[in-house]
Scaffold this active site. Structure first.
Site, mmCIF file in Angstrom:
data_model
loop_
_atom_site.group_PDB
_atom_site.id
_atom_site.type_symbol
_atom_site.label_atom_id
_atom_site.label_comp_id
_atom_site.label_asym_id
_atom_site.label_seq_id
_atom_site.Cartn_x
_atom_site.Cartn_y
_atom_site.Cartn_z
ATOM 1 C CB SER A 145 36.354 43.486 45.364
ATOM 2 O OG SER A 145 37.486 42.943 45.977
ATOM 3 C CG ASP A 221 34.856 36.558 48.544
ATOM 4 O OD1 ASP A 221 36.072 36.378 48.336
ATOM 5 O OD2 ASP A 221 34.245 37.602 48.237
ATOM 6 C CG HIS A 254 35.858 38.175 45.278
ATOM 7 N ND1 HIS A 254 35.386 38.940 46.319
ATOM 8 C CD2 HIS A 254 36.739 38.981 44.611
ATOM 9 C CE1 HIS A 254 35.954 40.140 46.291
ATOM 10 N NE2 HIS A 254 36.774 40.184 45.259
HETATM 11 N N1 GSH Z 1 41.876 36.033 40.771
HETATM 12 C C1 GSH Z 1 41.872 37.414 40.417
HETATM 13 C C2 GSH Z 1 41.970 38.257 41.674
HETATM 14 C C3 GSH Z 1 41.387 39.578 41.457
HETATM 15 C C4 GSH Z 1 39.888 39.520 41.482
HETATM 16 O O1 GSH Z 1 39.236 38.593 41.975
HETATM 17 N N2 GSH Z 1 39.354 40.567 40.929
HETATM 18 C C5 GSH Z 1 37.924 40.755 41.017
HETATM 19 C C6 GSH Z 1 37.708 42.096 41.698
HETATM 20 S S1 GSH Z 1 38.598 42.168 43.258
HETATM 21 C C7 GSH Z 1 37.292 40.823 39.650
HETATM 22 O O2 GSH Z 1 36.233 41.380 39.494
HETATM 23 N N3 GSH Z 1 37.968 40.270 38.628
HETATM 24 C C8 GSH Z 1 37.542 40.397 37.247
HETATM 25 C C9 GSH Z 1 36.383 39.529 36.848
HETATM 26 O O3 GSH Z 1 35.990 38.618 37.580
HETATM 27 O O4 GSH Z 1 35.843 39.788 35.742
HETATM 28 C C10 GSH Z 1 43.030 37.748 39.519
HETATM 29 O O5 GSH Z 1 44.155 37.376 39.861
HETATM 30 O O6 GSH Z 1 42.792 38.396 38.484
#
Ligand code: GSH
Length: 276
Positions: A145, A221, A254
């Site tokens: 991402s 995603d 995602h």
């Molecule tokens: N739904 C997430 C949006 C951000 C998101 O999806 N982040 C991804 C990278 S863009 C991620 O890796 N989040 C941390 C995880 O899943 O451990 C939020 O609000 O925290």
């Protein structure tokens, strides 16, 4: 540099380190996995850049890279995504801490500490090269991402530094999507010409090149159409003659459930190019 944790894993070691960082003006934490081969010889280095809201720990705990990295004899380094502590911040998840976008900010209040490009391409490589049995002539880079954006833009703008580049669900054209417009406006200011150096599709349009790119993208995603837009990378690579392998994976979202599914493929893709 201080060792925070050091776990035996897959015959190697999963280590977490903390150090004072000049580039970001405070303490930074990163994860480094040493494969068993690192006990006897310098090993190539694979950089994993994480996405919004992440620290070094998300991929370390959920990315499942260690078995493949141990088998391939590749060191995996996982930096944090922004300055921490008393660095400027924003209440939103997609700006400030956890959202450094792998660039050096020029605008207040971010300039001075939001230097994540300098951190991951200069300061941290110098530290890793000095402290671990790393062969810095053989480096690859990948990410997810926002970190996929980082991997693509750093590989494109530092030609020759990385022998291999890949990404999971990357933000390919941040200048054209809400996450990037918000972050670039804040960190780089309103002058869009400056944004192009941090936008993979714009870099390719402006002549930057890598030989090949591997991308996995989940078709389920939530961010696909609004933020990620892989078709823009596909068109830019086609026009530029860059060998892009874009794998659209039905049913995957995602999350790290998606990333971990294809992680071993990516580690092996890099290892084939770093160990030959
Ligand atoms: N739904 C997430 C949006 C951000 C998101 O999806 N982040 C991804 C990278 S863009 C991620 O890796 N989040 C941390 C995880 O899943 O451990 C939020 O609000 O925290």
């Amino acid at each position: 540099m201080e060792t925070v944790s050091d776990w035996a894993s897959h015959g190697g070691r999963q280590i977490v380190c903390r150090h004072g960082s000049e580039a970001t003006g405070g303490e930074m934490t990163f994860a480094v996995f040493l494969p068993p081969a690192a006990k006897t010889e310098p090993c190539p280095v694979l950089w994993y850049l994480s996405g919004l809201t992440c620290t070094h720990a998300n991929v370390m705990e959920k990315g499942e890279y260690r078995r493949a990295a141990a088998e391939a004899g590749v060191i995996v380094v996982c930096p944090d995504t922004s300055p921490r502590g008393d660095a400027a911040d924003d209440p939103a998840y997609d700006l400030g801490q956890g959202a450094g976008f792998y660039l050096d900010a020029t605008q207040a209040p971010w300039a001075g500490r939001y230097n994540m490009k300098r951190y991951v391409t200069e300061e941290l490589p110098a530290l890793v090269g000095a402290e671990f049995p790393a062969d810095m002539d053989r480096q690859g880079i990948f990410g997810h991402s926002m970190g996929g954006h980082g991997a693509l833009t750093l590989a494109l703008s530092l030609r020759g530094r990385f022998r291999s580049v890949s990404a999971f669900a990357p933000i390919v054209a941040p200048s054209l999507v809400p996450w990037g417009e918000k972050a670039f406006g804040a960190y780089l200011g309103p002058e869009r010409a400056a944004w192009r150096r941090h936008d993979a599709v714009a870099l390719i349009e402006d002549g930057a090149r890598v030989d090949e790119i591997l991308v996995d993208q989940g078709e389920a995603d939530n961010f696909l159409e609004r933020e990620l837009r892989p078709e823009l990378l596909e068109a830019a690579c086609r026009d530029a003659g860059i060998a892009l392998t874009l794998r659209r994976q039905p049913g995957y979202d995602h999350s790290y459930y998606f990333i971990s599914t294809f992680m071993a493929d990516h580690v092996r893709f890099h290892a084939e190019r770093l160990t030959k």
